[in-house]
Design a protein around this motif. Structure first.
Motif, PDB file in Angstrom:
ATOM      1  N   GLU A 171       2.094   2.153  -3.527  1.00  0.00           N
ATOM      2  CA  GLU A 171       1.040   2.926  -3.887  1.00  0.00           C
ATOM      3  C   GLU A 171       1.034   4.335  -3.649  1.00  0.00           C
ATOM      4  N   LEU A 172       0.540   4.405  -2.084  1.00  0.00           N
ATOM      5  CA  LEU A 172       0.565   5.900  -1.881  1.00  0.00           C
ATOM      6  C   LEU A 172       1.647   6.729  -2.300  1.00  0.00           C
ATOM      7  N   ILE A 178       0.711  -0.706   0.212  1.00  0.00           N
ATOM      8  CA  ILE A 178       0.243  -0.213   0.255  1.00  0.00           C
ATOM      9  C   ILE A 178       1.118   1.219   0.138  1.00  0.00           C
ATOM     10  N   LEU A 224      -1.173   7.434  -5.394  1.00  0.00           N
ATOM     11  CA  LEU A 224      -2.552   7.371  -5.750  1.00  0.00           C
ATOM     12  C   LEU A 224      -3.163   7.744  -4.122  1.00  0.00           C
ATOM     13  N   ASP A 279      -7.131   3.242  -3.345  1.00  0.00           N
ATOM     14  CA  ASP A 279      -6.929   3.039  -4.721  1.00  0.00           C
ATOM     15  C   ASP A 279      -5.737   2.699  -4.546  1.00  0.00           C
ATOM     16  N   ALA A 280      -5.030   3.355  -3.447  1.00  0.00           N
ATOM     17  CA  ALA A 280      -3.641   2.569  -3.409  1.00  0.00           C
ATOM     18  C   ALA A 280      -3.612   1.146  -2.522  1.00  0.00           C
ATOM     19  N   ARG A 336       3.551   5.754  -5.406  1.00  0.00           N
ATOM     20  CA  ARG A 336       3.509   6.403  -6.273  1.00  0.00           C
ATOM     21  C   ARG A 336       1.839   7.584  -6.599  1.00  0.00           C
ATOM     22  N   THR A 396      -5.882   7.073  -0.474  1.00  0.00           N
ATOM     23  CA  THR A 396      -5.942   5.566   0.170  1.00  0.00           C
ATOM     24  C   THR A 396      -7.293   4.490  -0.292  1.00  0.00           C
ATOM     25  N   ASN A 422      -5.177  -1.443  -5.625  1.00  0.00           N
ATOM     26  CA  ASN A 422      -4.050  -2.016  -6.186  1.00  0.00           C
ATOM     27  C   ASN A 422      -3.190  -2.757  -5.163  1.00  0.00           C
TER      28      ASN A 422
END
Ligand code: GLU
Length: 180
Positions: free
Chosen positions: A134-135, A131, A139, A143-144, A137, A141, A147
């Motif tokens: 992803e954050l 997570i 995104l 959406d992270a 990158r 919360t 993914n």
């Protein structure tokens, strides 16, 4: 079989989390822990053994917060130790996990190559690091988390806190039960 709880309130949730974990005690566990968010900080407390150990640790060093997650662990990957107790955290993410992540070794290797530092032997710890990546990158919360869980193979019920998102407790499940 472990137990996970989460709570958001206008008052301190730490007693609520301990009460929730108490009600799940019958499921059996080897360690317990809680994380709360408080004014931009993420506080995590874990203890090996009974809930009374966790309660004592929180009495010695209270960690109030209005949003939090808690866990009683039944070890499947990694010995029953304080380091392996949940919640598991990265810099900004805290996760409680019920279940088993079958592809955790591949994910762990991949995340370590990307710079993640692991502090436990559990399968679960890959989740906060996924997570977090992803954050980082950019995104948001939810959406992270979406993914990240796409990468997981196995069964899970999750409670997730993200620093900076003090009004959001994310829950997700696949295969394991979760009541909201
Ligand atoms: N597989 C995780 C661990 O060993 C979670 C176990 C559980 O559901 O309590 O830490």
């Amino acid at each position: 079989m472990c137990g996970i709880v989460g709570a958001i309130s206008e008052r301190n949730v730490t007693p609520l989390l301990l009460e929730g974990l108490k009600r799940l005690e019958y499921r059996g566990y080897d360690s317990a822990g809680v994380s709360v968010l408080n004014q931009g900080a993420l506080h995590t407390t874990c203890a090996l053994g009974k809930l009374s150990q966790l309660r004592a640790a929180l009495q010695d060093d209270p960690k109030p917060g209005t949003i939090g997650i808690g866990h009683t662990r039944w070890a499947t990957h990694g010995a029953p130790t304080e380091a392996n107790a949940h919640p598991h955290c990265s810099a900004n993410v805290s996760v409680v996990h019920n279940g088993i992540i079958e592809n955790y070794q591949d994910l762990r290797q991949e995340l370590m190559e990307d710079g993640a530092v692991f502090t436990s032997e559990t399968d679960s710890e890959v989740i906060p690091h996924l997570i977090e990546r992803e954050l980082s990158r950019g995104l948001a919360t939810v959406d992270a988390v979406r993914n990240a869980i796409k990468r997981l193979e196995g069964a899970f019920a999750l409670g997730i806190l993200v620093r900076g998102d003090e009004e959001m407790l994310v829950a997700s499940r696949r295969g394991s039960p979760l009541i909201v």
